[in-house]
Design a protein around this motif. Structure first.
Motif, PDB file in Angstrom:
ATOM      1  N   GLY A   1       9.681  17.851   1.621  1.00  0.00           N
ATOM      2  CA  GLY A   1       8.256  17.572   1.551  1.00  0.00           C
ATOM      3  C   GLY A   1       7.477  18.366   2.587  1.00  0.00           C
ATOM      4  O   GLY A   1       6.382  18.860   2.315  1.00  0.00           O
ATOM      5  N   THR A   2       8.035  18.468   3.772  1.00  0.00           N
ATOM      6  CA  THR A   2       7.364  19.228   4.842  1.00  0.00           C
ATOM      7  C   THR A   2       7.089  20.653   4.377  1.00  0.00           C
ATOM      8  O   THR A   2       5.983  21.174   4.539  1.00  0.00           O
ATOM      9  CB  THR A   2       8.245  19.227   6.107  1.00  0.00           C
ATOM     10  OG1 THR A   2       8.402  17.873   6.536  1.00  0.00           O
ATOM     11  CG2 THR A   2       7.640  20.052   7.221  1.00  0.00           C
TER      12      THR A   2
ATOM     13  N   TYR B   1       1.360  10.066   7.527  1.00  0.00           N
ATOM     14  CA  TYR B   1       2.452  10.977   7.858  1.00  0.00           C
ATOM     15  C   TYR B   1       2.634  11.956   6.713  1.00  0.00           C
ATOM     16  O   TYR B   1       2.732  11.550   5.549  1.00  0.00           O
ATOM     17  CB  TYR B   1       3.748  10.192   8.083  1.00  0.00           C
ATOM     18  CG  TYR B   1       4.949  11.086   8.364  1.00  0.00           C
ATOM     19  CD1 TYR B   1       5.027  11.814   9.542  1.00  0.00           C
ATOM     20  CD2 TYR B   1       5.982  11.206   7.442  1.00  0.00           C
ATOM     21  CE1 TYR B   1       6.114  12.648   9.803  1.00  0.00           C
ATOM     22  CE2 TYR B   1       7.088  12.030   7.697  1.00  0.00           C
ATOM     23  CZ  TYR B   1       7.141  12.751   8.874  1.00  0.00           C
ATOM     24  OH  TYR B   1       8.214  13.573   9.128  1.00  0.00           O
TER      25      TYR B   1
ATOM     26  N   GLU C   1      -2.663  11.119   1.425  1.00  0.00           N
ATOM     27  CA  GLU C   1      -1.701  10.292   0.710  1.00  0.00           C
ATOM     28  C   GLU C   1      -2.531   9.189   0.043  1.00  0.00           C
ATOM     29  O   GLU C   1      -3.168   8.387   0.747  1.00  0.00           O
ATOM     30  CB  GLU C   1      -0.701   9.677   1.714  1.00  0.00           C
ATOM     31  CG  GLU C   1       0.607   9.314   1.105  1.00  0.00           C
ATOM     32  CD  GLU C   1       1.518   8.540   2.066  1.00  0.00           C
ATOM     33  OE1 GLU C   1       1.132   8.276   3.214  1.00  0.00           O
ATOM     34  OE2 GLU C   1       2.612   8.181   1.617  1.00  0.00           O
TER      35      GLU C   1
ATOM     36  N   ASP D   1       3.653   5.494   4.855  1.00  0.00           N
ATOM     37  CA  ASP D   1       4.472   5.592   6.067  1.00  0.00           C
ATOM     38  C   ASP D   1       3.977   4.679   7.181  1.00  0.00           C
ATOM     39  O   ASP D   1       4.552   4.651   8.269  1.00  0.00           O
ATOM     40  CB  ASP D   1       4.565   7.047   6.528  1.00  0.00           C
ATOM     41  CG  ASP D   1       5.589   7.789   5.669  1.00  0.00           C
ATOM     42  OD1 ASP D   1       6.771   7.421   5.735  1.00  0.00           O
ATOM     43  OD2 ASP D   1       5.205   8.685   4.921  1.00  0.00           O
TER      44      ASP D   1
ATOM     45  N   ASP E   1      -0.751  14.218  -1.245  1.00  0.00           N
ATOM     46  CA  ASP E   1       0.658  14.158  -0.861  1.00  0.00           C
ATOM     47  C   ASP E   1       1.268  12.970  -1.602  1.00  0.00           C
ATOM     48  O   ASP E   1       1.077  11.823  -1.219  1.00  0.00           O
ATOM     49  CB  ASP E   1       0.753  13.980   0.663  1.00  0.00           C
ATOM     50  CG  ASP E   1       2.189  13.827   1.146  1.00  0.00           C
ATOM     51  OD1 ASP E   1       3.097  13.745   0.300  1.00  0.00           O
ATOM     52  OD2 ASP E   1       2.386  13.771   2.378  1.00  0.00           O
TER      53      ASP E   1
ATOM     54  N   LEU F   1       5.648   9.951  -1.710  1.00  0.00           N
ATOM     55  CA  LEU F   1       6.084   8.567  -1.893  1.00  0.00           C
ATOM     56  C   LEU F   1       5.451   7.906  -3.113  1.00  0.00           C
ATOM     57  O   LEU F   1       6.092   7.121  -3.802  1.00  0.00           O
ATOM     58  CB  LEU F   1       5.779   7.754  -0.626  1.00  0.00           C
ATOM     59  CG  LEU F   1       6.748   8.019   0.530  1.00  0.00           C
ATOM     60  CD1 LEU F   1       6.202   7.465   1.835  1.00  0.00           C
ATOM     61  CD2 LEU F   1       8.113   7.414   0.251  1.00  0.00           C
TER      62      LEU F   1
ATOM     63  N   LYS G   1      11.229  13.538  -2.721  1.00  0.00           N
ATOM     64  CA  LYS G   1      11.891  12.215  -2.718  1.00  0.00           C
ATOM     65  C   LYS G   1      12.407  11.824  -4.106  1.00  0.00           C
ATOM     66  O   LYS G   1      13.430  12.321  -4.543  1.00  0.00           O
ATOM     67  CB  LYS G   1      10.940  11.177  -2.146  1.00  0.00           C
ATOM     68  CG  LYS G   1      10.520  11.552  -0.707  1.00  0.00           C
ATOM     69  CD  LYS G   1      10.346  10.369   0.175  1.00  0.00           C
ATOM     70  CE  LYS G   1       9.867  10.785   1.549  1.00  0.00           C
ATOM     71  NZ  LYS G   1      10.400  10.024   2.621  1.00  0.00           N
TER      72      LYS G   1
HETATM   73  C1  LIG Z   1       4.127  10.912   2.525  1.00  0.00           C
HETATM   74  C2  LIG Z   1       5.125  11.887   3.051  1.00  0.00           C
HETATM   75  N1  LIG Z   1       4.804  13.189   3.124  1.00  0.00           N
HETATM   76  C3  LIG Z   1       5.676  14.096   3.579  1.00  0.00           C
HETATM   77  C4  LIG Z   1       6.916  13.739   4.015  1.00  0.00           C
HETATM   78  C5  LIG Z   1       7.865  14.784   4.524  1.00  0.00           C
HETATM   79  O1  LIG Z   1       8.895  14.967   3.615  1.00  0.00           O
HETATM   80  P1  LIG Z   1      10.325  15.509   4.092  1.00  0.00           P
HETATM   81  O2  LIG Z   1      10.922  14.454   4.975  1.00  0.00           O
HETATM   82  O3  LIG Z   1      11.076  15.722   2.811  1.00  0.00           O
HETATM   83  O4  LIG Z   1      10.079  16.772   4.829  1.00  0.00           O
HETATM   84  C6  LIG Z   1       7.295  12.402   3.963  1.00  0.00           C
HETATM   85  C7  LIG Z   1       8.621  11.971   4.441  1.00  0.00           C
HETATM   86  O5  LIG Z   1       8.897  10.860   4.818  1.00  0.00           O
HETATM   87  C8  LIG Z   1       6.385  11.447   3.474  1.00  0.00           C
HETATM   88  O6  LIG Z   1       6.697  10.146   3.429  1.00  0.00           O
END
Ligand SMILES: Cc1ncc(COP(=O)(O)O)c(C=O)c1O
Length: 438
Positions: free
Chosen positions: A116-117, A143, A211, A216, A244, A247, A272
């Motif tokens: 996700g990052t 997050y 989001e 988170d 985003d 989730l 995810k």
């Molecule tokens: C809403 C959200 N965005 C981005 C990320 C980042 O994803 P990743 O851990 O696959 O890099 C997460 C991870 O927990 C998340 O919950």
């Protein structure tokens, strides 16, 4: 030596000697040691001592269909026996995107990444290119992974977050670049304050990242008018709106939060549940925006990655998506989440304790508050000690809840009423024995 003869305490000591903190992701730390899993199936994890735990974390909610889902496992095993790892395109990757298109309203073009990052980093690069602007805005408390410009104002403390209508941008970690300090933070679910901040910085803002439900920090849905207002405002100001959906994606509905709210952003990130626990993420978005990454057609934005479209990860996605597309896992998870919410309403009344569960689609958060929070500041007032007492009580019954007060819990489609009722029984015991009550 069989794996089951290893004690978790010994493993933790060995890990601590070589691995900072003893875990490979800081959020896995538990007291006195993390869960060392040996095997997983459905809603369960077996640890290295052979104890069976009911999992209420489900891989930070990634494992939406349940651990070792037969169709996903079979597809991954086939990819492994076929020897497919990375470095080539596969028919399976094409199939996965084709299924994705049937699920997501107003689907444009999509491209895979691993985490996700990374997906969010790709999305920001596109936004910077198409706007010619540099800065990013995000909601307080959200997050979005650990890229410098997004790991800001996440789990901030009262002394760092500034005033409610002009939130500060505290870094989520030390060691971030100057990009972190440049990030603009706005208050979630407060449209007038958000609009004032975005208008002030509009000339510099490439993207607003949101989001649609802040998960988170538990489970805090955007109010529909807030989301719609943000859509209109970003369009007016020429700012790329990025949802985003790491989730919310596929849990609220097969089409994610976008379908749930009927609001279409410019770009969206997924991950995810996309691979049911295998490492795959995606950016989807308007064709004219995504096209800047089409270097074959002269697009200027590069999109690279050794493990993008990894053979096993796309096999997992291609197997999981048709099941997610049916809507049946979501309906089952909504039913279970409602049962948990209703059960907590009853427990709160019987024990006269301010507690509730917020959630949907298998995401759930016990908040020790009199009412569901609307934003991060309200959520952070939850009673941490009470939550930790619930975690410890649940552990005695081999029920594994996330170890931190605002790390949302998750059910998978393999959970049943029995697992939900076991958690409710543990909560009943925890509230009856709550040491914080006078
Ligand atoms: C809403 C959200 N965005 C981005 C990320 C980042 O994803 P990743 O851990 O696959 O890099 C997460 C991870 O927990 C998340 O919950």
């Amino acid at each position: 030596m069989s794996v089951t003869s290893i004690s978790p305490a010994d493993l933790h000591a060995r890990a601590r000697a070589l691995v900072p903190g003893g875990t490979h992701s800081s959020t896995r730390a538990r007291d006195p040691y993390p869960c060392y899993a040996q095997r997983a199936e459905g809603p369960w994890l077996w640890d290295v001592e052979g104890t069976r735990w009911t999992d209420f974390g489900m891989g930070n909610a990634a494992v939406m269909l349940g651990h070792a889902h037969p169709a996903v496992t079979e597809a991954v095993v086939r990819s492994v026996t076929d020897g497919l790892t990375c470095g080539t395109e596969t028919a399976t990757a094409v199939e996965a995107v084709e299924t994705l298109r049937t699920m997501i309203p107003d689907f444009g073009l999509a491209r895979f990444a691993v985490t996700g990052t990374e997906a969010l980093m790709h999305a920001l690069t596109i936004a910077r290119q198409v706007t010619g602007r540099e800065r990013v805005a995000k909601a307080e408390g959200a997050y979005h992974g650990w890229a410098d410009s997004l790991w800001v104002s996440t789990w901030g403390t009262p002394d760092t977050i500034g005033p409610p209508e002009r939130p500060a941008s505290p870094p989520g970690s030390a060691g971030l670049s100057r990009a972190a300090a440049d990030t603009v933070v706005f208050p979630f679910n407060d449209l007038p304050a958000t609009a004032a901040i975005l208008r002030e910085h509009a000339a510099d803002l490439a993207a607003v990242v949101l989001e649609p439900v802040l998960i988170d920090i538990g489970f805090i849905p955007a109010e529909p008018a807030y989301l719609q207002g943000l859509r209109e405002l970003t369009a007016e100001l020429g700012i790329v709106l990025i949802f985003d959906e790491l989730l919310t994606g596929f849990r609220l509905e097969p089409g994610g939060a976008r379908a749930h709210y009927g609001v279409t952003p410019d770009l969206t990130t997924y991950g995810k549940a996309l691979g049911n626990g295998y490492p795959i993420a995606a950016v989807e978005g308007r064709a004219d925006l995504m096209a800047v990454t089409d270097t074959l057609a002269g697009g200027p934005v590069q999109w690279v990655g050794t493990f993008n479209g990894h053979g096993s990860a796309v096999a997992a996605a291609a197997a999981a998506l048709p099941i997610l597309a049916t809507g049946e896992p979501q309906r089952h998870l909504h039913r279970l989440t409602n049962r948990l919410r209703d059960g907590f309403v009853d427990l709160a009344r019987r024990h006269r304790i301010p507690v509730l569960v917020a959630g949907l689609g298998g995401h759930f958060q016990p908040y020790f508050l009199p009412a569901a929070p609307r934003d991060y500041r309200q959520a952070m007032a939850t009673h941490t000690e009470r939550y930790l007492h619930l975690v410890r009580t649940a552990e005695r019954h081999h029920l594994l809840l996330p170890p931190k007060a605002l790390l949302h819990g998750a059910l998978g489609a393999a959970h049943t009423e029995a697992e939900v009722d076991a958690l409710l029984a543990a909560a009943d015991e925890a509230f009856a024995t709550d040491p914080t009550r006078s």
